[in-house]
Design a protein around this motif. Structure first.
Motif, PDB file in Angstrom:
ATOM      1  N   UNK A 178     -15.426 129.686  81.901  1.00  0.00           N
ATOM      2  CA  UNK A 178     -15.670 130.749  80.916  1.00  0.00           C
ATOM      3  C   UNK A 178     -14.359 131.376  80.463  1.00  0.00           C
ATOM      4  N   UNK A 179     -13.485 131.633  81.429  1.00  0.00           N
ATOM      5  CA  UNK A 179     -12.182 132.227  81.105  1.00  0.00           C
ATOM      6  C   UNK A 179     -11.405 131.281  80.197  1.00  0.00           C
ATOM      7  N   UNK A 180     -11.352 130.001  80.568  1.00  0.00           N
ATOM      8  CA  UNK A 180     -10.649 129.001  79.751  1.00  0.00           C
ATOM      9  C   UNK A 180     -11.219 128.946  78.337  1.00  0.00           C
ATOM     10  N   UNK A 181     -12.551 128.992  78.226  1.00  0.00           N
ATOM     11  CA  UNK A 181     -13.187 128.926  76.906  1.00  0.00           C
ATOM     12  C   UNK A 181     -12.814 130.126  76.043  1.00  0.00           C
ATOM     13  N   UNK A 182     -12.676 131.287  76.643  1.00  0.00           N
ATOM     14  CA  UNK A 182     -12.287 132.466  75.874  1.00  0.00           C
ATOM     15  C   UNK A 182     -10.806 132.432  75.501  1.00  0.00           C
ATOM     16  N   UNK A 183     -10.002 131.818  76.344  1.00  0.00           N
ATOM     17  CA  UNK A 183      -8.567 131.712  76.052  1.00  0.00           C
ATOM     18  C   UNK A 183      -8.308 130.643  74.991  1.00  0.00           C
ATOM     19  N   UNK A 240     -10.737 128.592  73.391  1.00  0.00           N
ATOM     20  CA  UNK A 240     -11.833 128.198  72.527  1.00  0.00           C
ATOM     21  C   UNK A 240     -12.571 127.024  73.152  1.00  0.00           C
ATOM     22  N   UNK A 241     -13.561 126.528  72.439  1.00  0.00           N
ATOM     23  CA  UNK A 241     -14.393 125.450  72.973  1.00  0.00           C
ATOM     24  C   UNK A 241     -14.851 124.575  71.825  1.00  0.00           C
ATOM     25  N   UNK A 242     -14.726 123.280  72.013  1.00  0.00           N
ATOM     26  CA  UNK A 242     -15.318 122.346  71.062  1.00  0.00           C
ATOM     27  C   UNK A 242     -15.828 121.152  71.834  1.00  0.00           C
ATOM     28  N   UNK A 243     -16.811 120.492  71.274  1.00  0.00           N
ATOM     29  CA  UNK A 243     -17.452 119.375  71.948  1.00  0.00           C
ATOM     30  C   UNK A 243     -18.817 119.789  72.453  1.00  0.00           C
ATOM     31  N   UNK A 244     -19.575 118.798  72.812  1.00  0.00           N
ATOM     32  CA  UNK A 244     -20.971 119.033  73.208  1.00  0.00           C
ATOM     33  C   UNK A 244     -21.059 119.681  74.587  1.00  0.00           C
ATOM     34  N   UNK A 282     -13.893 129.395  68.403  1.00  0.00           N
ATOM     35  CA  UNK A 282     -12.432 129.556  68.356  1.00  0.00           C
ATOM     36  C   UNK A 282     -11.921 130.350  69.550  1.00  0.00           C
ATOM     37  N   UNK A 283     -10.638 130.175  69.837  1.00  0.00           N
ATOM     38  CA  UNK A 283      -9.986 131.002  70.853  1.00  0.00           C
ATOM     39  C   UNK A 283     -10.137 132.464  70.428  1.00  0.00           C
ATOM     40  N   UNK A 284     -10.360 133.333  71.373  1.00  0.00           N
ATOM     41  CA  UNK A 284     -10.649 134.734  71.042  1.00  0.00           C
ATOM     42  C   UNK A 284      -9.408 135.567  70.775  1.00  0.00           C
ATOM     43  N   UNK A 285      -8.276 135.192  71.361  1.00  0.00           N
ATOM     44  CA  UNK A 285      -7.074 136.008  71.222  1.00  0.00           C
ATOM     45  C   UNK A 285      -7.108 137.268  72.070  1.00  0.00           C
TER      46      UNK A 285
END
Length: 142
Positions: A77-82, A84-88, A101-104
């Protein structure tokens, strides 16, 4: 009449027992404060896609409410907020494949928003996320 050894043990037990309540109250207060700050961040950054009750948008943006994906891996979760996330991904048995997108956000904001979503919408986290934990994940990503 109690002997001194029993009285000492009883006093020690009572002290530990009362201290544990104090620690939980401090932790609870810290979580409450973090969640309040996290709700503000959620409303500004996350709500457009995940909506006001964390329900997401069917077949487009995954729910955060009662989310198996969210609750499974805090570091992810932390990585995804830093980053971003793409892919299934699969959330509660349904597949999603959109870009987040990355949250900033800084470390404190990430910890706060995760504490909010992981303790709202039917979720209950085992541990509180800290900004130090976020900073460690961020450092490990470099």
């Amino acid at each position: 009449m109690m002997n001194t050894k029993k009285l000492t043990l009883l006093a020690a037990f009572c002290g530990i027992f009362l201290a544990s309540f104090s620690f939980k109250a401090d932790q609870s207060d810290a979580l409450k404060k973090s969640m309040e700050a996290g709700k503000t961040t959620y409303n500004q950054v996350c709500m457009a896609c995940h909506l006001d009750k964390g329900q997401g948008i069917a077949n487009v943006f995954p729910p955060l409410a009662e989310s198996d994906y969210l609750m499974k891996d805090v570091e992810r979760n932390i990585e995804n907020l830093i980053n971003g996330l793409q892919g299934e991904i699969t959330v509660n048995g349904k597949k999603y494949n959109q870009v987040m997108p990355a949250t900033g956000l800084d470390d404190a904001d990430i910890a706060n928003v995760l504490n909010y979503v992981m303790n709202s919408f039917g979720n209950k986290a085992e541990k509180m996320v800290t900004k130090e934990q976020v900073a460690k994940v961020r450092a490990d990503l470099k």
